[in-house]
Structures are given as C-alpha cells and as structure tokens.
Design an enzyme around this catalytic site. Sequence first.
Site, short mmCIF file in Angstrom:
data_model
loop_
_atom_site.label_atom_id
_atom_site.label_comp_id
_atom_site.label_asym_id
_atom_site.label_seq_id
_atom_site.Cartn_x
_atom_site.Cartn_y
_atom_site.Cartn_z
N SER A 250 0.82 -1.20 0.00
CA SER A 250 0.00 0.00 0.00
C SER A 250 0.86 1.27 0.00
O SER A 250 1.72 1.42 -0.86
CB SER A 250 -0.93 -0.07 1.21
OG SER A 250 -2.07 0.69 0.97
N LYS A 254 4.22 2.10 -2.41
CA LYS A 254 4.57 3.31 -3.18
C LYS A 254 6.02 3.69 -2.84
O LYS A 254 6.84 3.95 -3.72
CB LYS A 254 3.65 4.48 -2.80
CG LYS A 254 2.14 4.17 -2.84
CD LYS A 254 1.31 5.38 -2.36
CE LYS A 254 -0.06 5.06 -1.80
NZ LYS A 254 -1.03 4.37 -2.57
N TRP A 341 -9.83 0.25 -4.94
CA TRP A 341 -9.27 1.59 -4.62
C TRP A 341 -7.85 1.71 -5.20
O TRP A 341 -7.42 2.78 -5.62
CB TRP A 341 -9.27 1.75 -3.09
CG TRP A 341 -8.85 3.05 -2.51
CD1 TRP A 341 -7.81 3.26 -1.64
CD2 TRP A 341 -9.47 4.34 -2.68
NE1 TRP A 341 -7.75 4.58 -1.27
CE2 TRP A 341 -8.75 5.27 -1.89
CE3 TRP A 341 -10.55 4.80 -3.44
CZ2 TRP A 341 -9.09 6.62 -1.84
CZ3 TRP A 341 -10.88 6.15 -3.39
CH2 TRP A 341 -10.16 7.04 -2.59
N HIS A 392 -7.52 -5.74 0.43
CA HIS A 392 -6.31 -4.97 0.66
C HIS A 392 -5.48 -5.52 1.82
O HIS A 392 -5.59 -5.06 2.96
CB HIS A 392 -6.74 -3.53 0.94
CG HIS A 392 -5.65 -2.53 0.82
ND1 HIS A 392 -4.98 -2.28 -0.35
CD2 HIS A 392 -5.10 -1.69 1.73
CE1 HIS A 392 -4.08 -1.35 -0.15
NE2 HIS A 392 -4.13 -0.96 1.09
#
Length: 416
Positions: A250, A254, A341, A392
């Site tokens: 998540s 990044k 998402w 997620h």
Amino acid sequence: MNRLVVCLAVLLLSGNIALSREPKENDSDVNYDESKVPHYDLPPLLVSAEGKAIKTPEEWRNIRRPQILALFGNLIYGRIPEPESPIRTEFEVVKADPKFMGGKATRKDVRIRFSNDKGKAEMLVLVFVPNKVTKPAPAFMKHSFNNTKSRDFDVHSMWPGRLKNGWPLGEFFDRGYAFVAVYQQDLVGHNEVEFLKGIHPLFYKKGQSFPKAREWGVLSAVAWGAMRAMDYLETDDDVDHTRVAIMGHSKMGKATLWTAAQDERFALAISAQSGCAGAALWRRRSGETLDKMVTRFPYWLCRNAWKFVNQEDDLPVDQHMLLACIAPRPVYVHSGVEDTWADGRGEYLSAYHAGEVYRLLGRKGLTSESSPPVGEAIIESDVGYHIRQGGHSIQMYDWQRFLDFADYHLKKKTAE
Ligand code: GCU
C-alpha cells in the site's frame, strides 16, 4: 503554523479529517467501472525530453532514465535537497538475540543516528538473520507500518513461525532469507504537515522551515530511510547486500517503488497493492485519484504534484516509467480483485508497459496486455505479477509468491 491550520481546514471542509485506509462515502465520484476509464496516451518511455529516439541500453541509462528520475523527483515525490551541513551517520547494534524464534534466527536491533548542525534524528532497523544458512544471506527489506520499537516484532504466541504483526518470517528463514524492517514513521510522520520534527530540518537551508514545492514529501523521506538502512547492510557481514529485495504494502508499496527506482543497490522490488502513486497509472483515474490522494494526504507527494490534480494528462510521466527505472532489476506487482481503490488493472498495465525498457535491456517483460487469470502468478519473468481474490492485505499466498519470485531471481544470481 498557519500552514497547518490551512491544511486542517482543507481536510475538515472536504470531510476527510480521518486518516482512513478505505474509500469514504463521499467518494461517490470515484470511478470503478472499466468502461468509464477515459481515453489516454501514455508518455513515451523511449523518446528523450528533446524528442530523440532512445535505441540502446546506453542511451536509456545515460539519457532517458536520468531524465525520468528527475521528473519523478521534481514533480511527484520530491527531491532530497543537499544538506548545507554534512550529515554524520552512526550505526550501533544495540541488542542481539541469537535465539530468536526458537533459535531459528538472530535478531539484531540496529540504531542509525543522523546529526548535523541543524539537528538530529534516528531510526531503529531490525535485522533478522537465519542461523542455519551460509552467510552472507540474501534478504528482504520491508517498509513497515509497524513500529520497530513495539512488541509487533515479537514472535506470535499462537503461530510460532510468525511475528505478532502476522509476518511469516519462519518461511523466509526456511528459504534462507534474512529479513530487515524499517519503520515508516521513524523519520517523518504518517501524514506530516509541518515538517519541523524528524529528518527534514537537517536539510533545511538557512531561514527555511518547510520543503519547497519540488522537495521531498513523506514518501520520499520514507524511501531515504530505506537507503540508509541499506548503507548499514553494506557493513553487516551476515547479509548479502547485493541480493536485497525491497518490499512494501500500500503506502509502503509506493515508497518501495520510489526507493528501488532511485537506488540501484536494491536487487529486486515488490510492490504489494501500491495503487495510486505506486504501480497504478495516474491517467486511468480509476479508484483513488491524485485529487483524492492530495486531499487526504497532502504531503505524501511533493507540492508540485498538486498542480496536476484533474490534469493528469499534462503529467510528463506516468507510473509505468517509475517501474521502468528499476530495470533491469526484477520487479513484482501484486493486486487484489476487491482492492479496487488501488486499481489492480492500472497496476498491471503499468507493469506491462514498463516491459518496453526491460526488453531493450535484454530482459523479459510481461507478454500480454490482458491481466492474467486471478490466482495465477507470473514468476519467470523480470516483471512479475499476480492478482488474487480478496482485498487490501498481504496474505500467505502473496508472501509465498514473493518468495518464489526472489528464489527465481536472487538464487539464480548466486549460481551465475
Ligand atoms: C489510503 C490511501 C492509499 C494507501 C492506503 C494504505 O487508502 O488512500 O493510497 O495505499 O491508505 O496505505 O493502506
């Protein structure tokens, strides 16, 4: 101080004061419908800023890759400024436990201290090395949401092969890997808005008290921390610093991609459901968008990124270019069917398009523009990928595929 007030006001007005990981009810404008993804043209990977075709690995390395990294530095994540006063770095192994996880591994708690005329900061890196392997061992380094000073890194009371935070470190030790944890909030707050504590003040120029529009936001500072942990690993004889995979989930996925893109000492990168500002393409505007991100987390990126809200087509980069900067080192992208998402399709397409550079460098990219079937992992490729059922999180299936990918690439490397 004024800036903090303005920022809180923006968050309050937008109804986004809570730092939730999930989409909000007022996100009714978010698109999850593939048929509504707008038409877009990706910026070319293999054409220089001056319009010259990039035809050789040397041209990629010497011309195009530095241009792309500079764009990501100036416009997306923010550049790390040159400190006015040199930074002193000290490493200290403050604790070592050779009997970790019933004697399977040695746990070292390593403090890294930074100081200069402007201030000091420190991080606590945890290094777990399997006891029964020939050293130096290849390793995974994970950008962690869990505080390395907490009990989250104790062995789980019910699952002897796992940590309290659920990480199955026993599997890693059994496959011969060391494991390193770096905590995201050691140097910068999760949703920092003031930048007066932590690492930033050490880099401020005289009279400066806030990062410039092109200077590092939160994700860049997190990435910098992992690079400093790598500096430590270069001094640790138990770990083979030429075979370190960097990974994160998540927000940490990044940070992982930005770490690996910049620092070629990382041999492999794994982005788990990194989504917006991670592997997903900005231009698809599917799931989380730049607008949503900077509204909730204004300084994860640098302030220059704000200028592209609802103007994604004007960006001179898209995220496939970030993945391409990792080439020829292997990169693995993981998505979840219900993790809409994070835009799993956009994560796949980014990985697919980065393949152009992998091929130029004589490596193997993804061969099909269609995402693979759910639950089928692509391992024997320099760009790997899987999407699985569910949402997620990192599940056991995912951990095992990450290990398979590292086995395929990093163990092959010793044999070469
Ligand atoms: C939020 C944010 C995402 C991020 C996620 C996480 O949902 O919008 O971009 O990936 O938090 O870090 O779990």
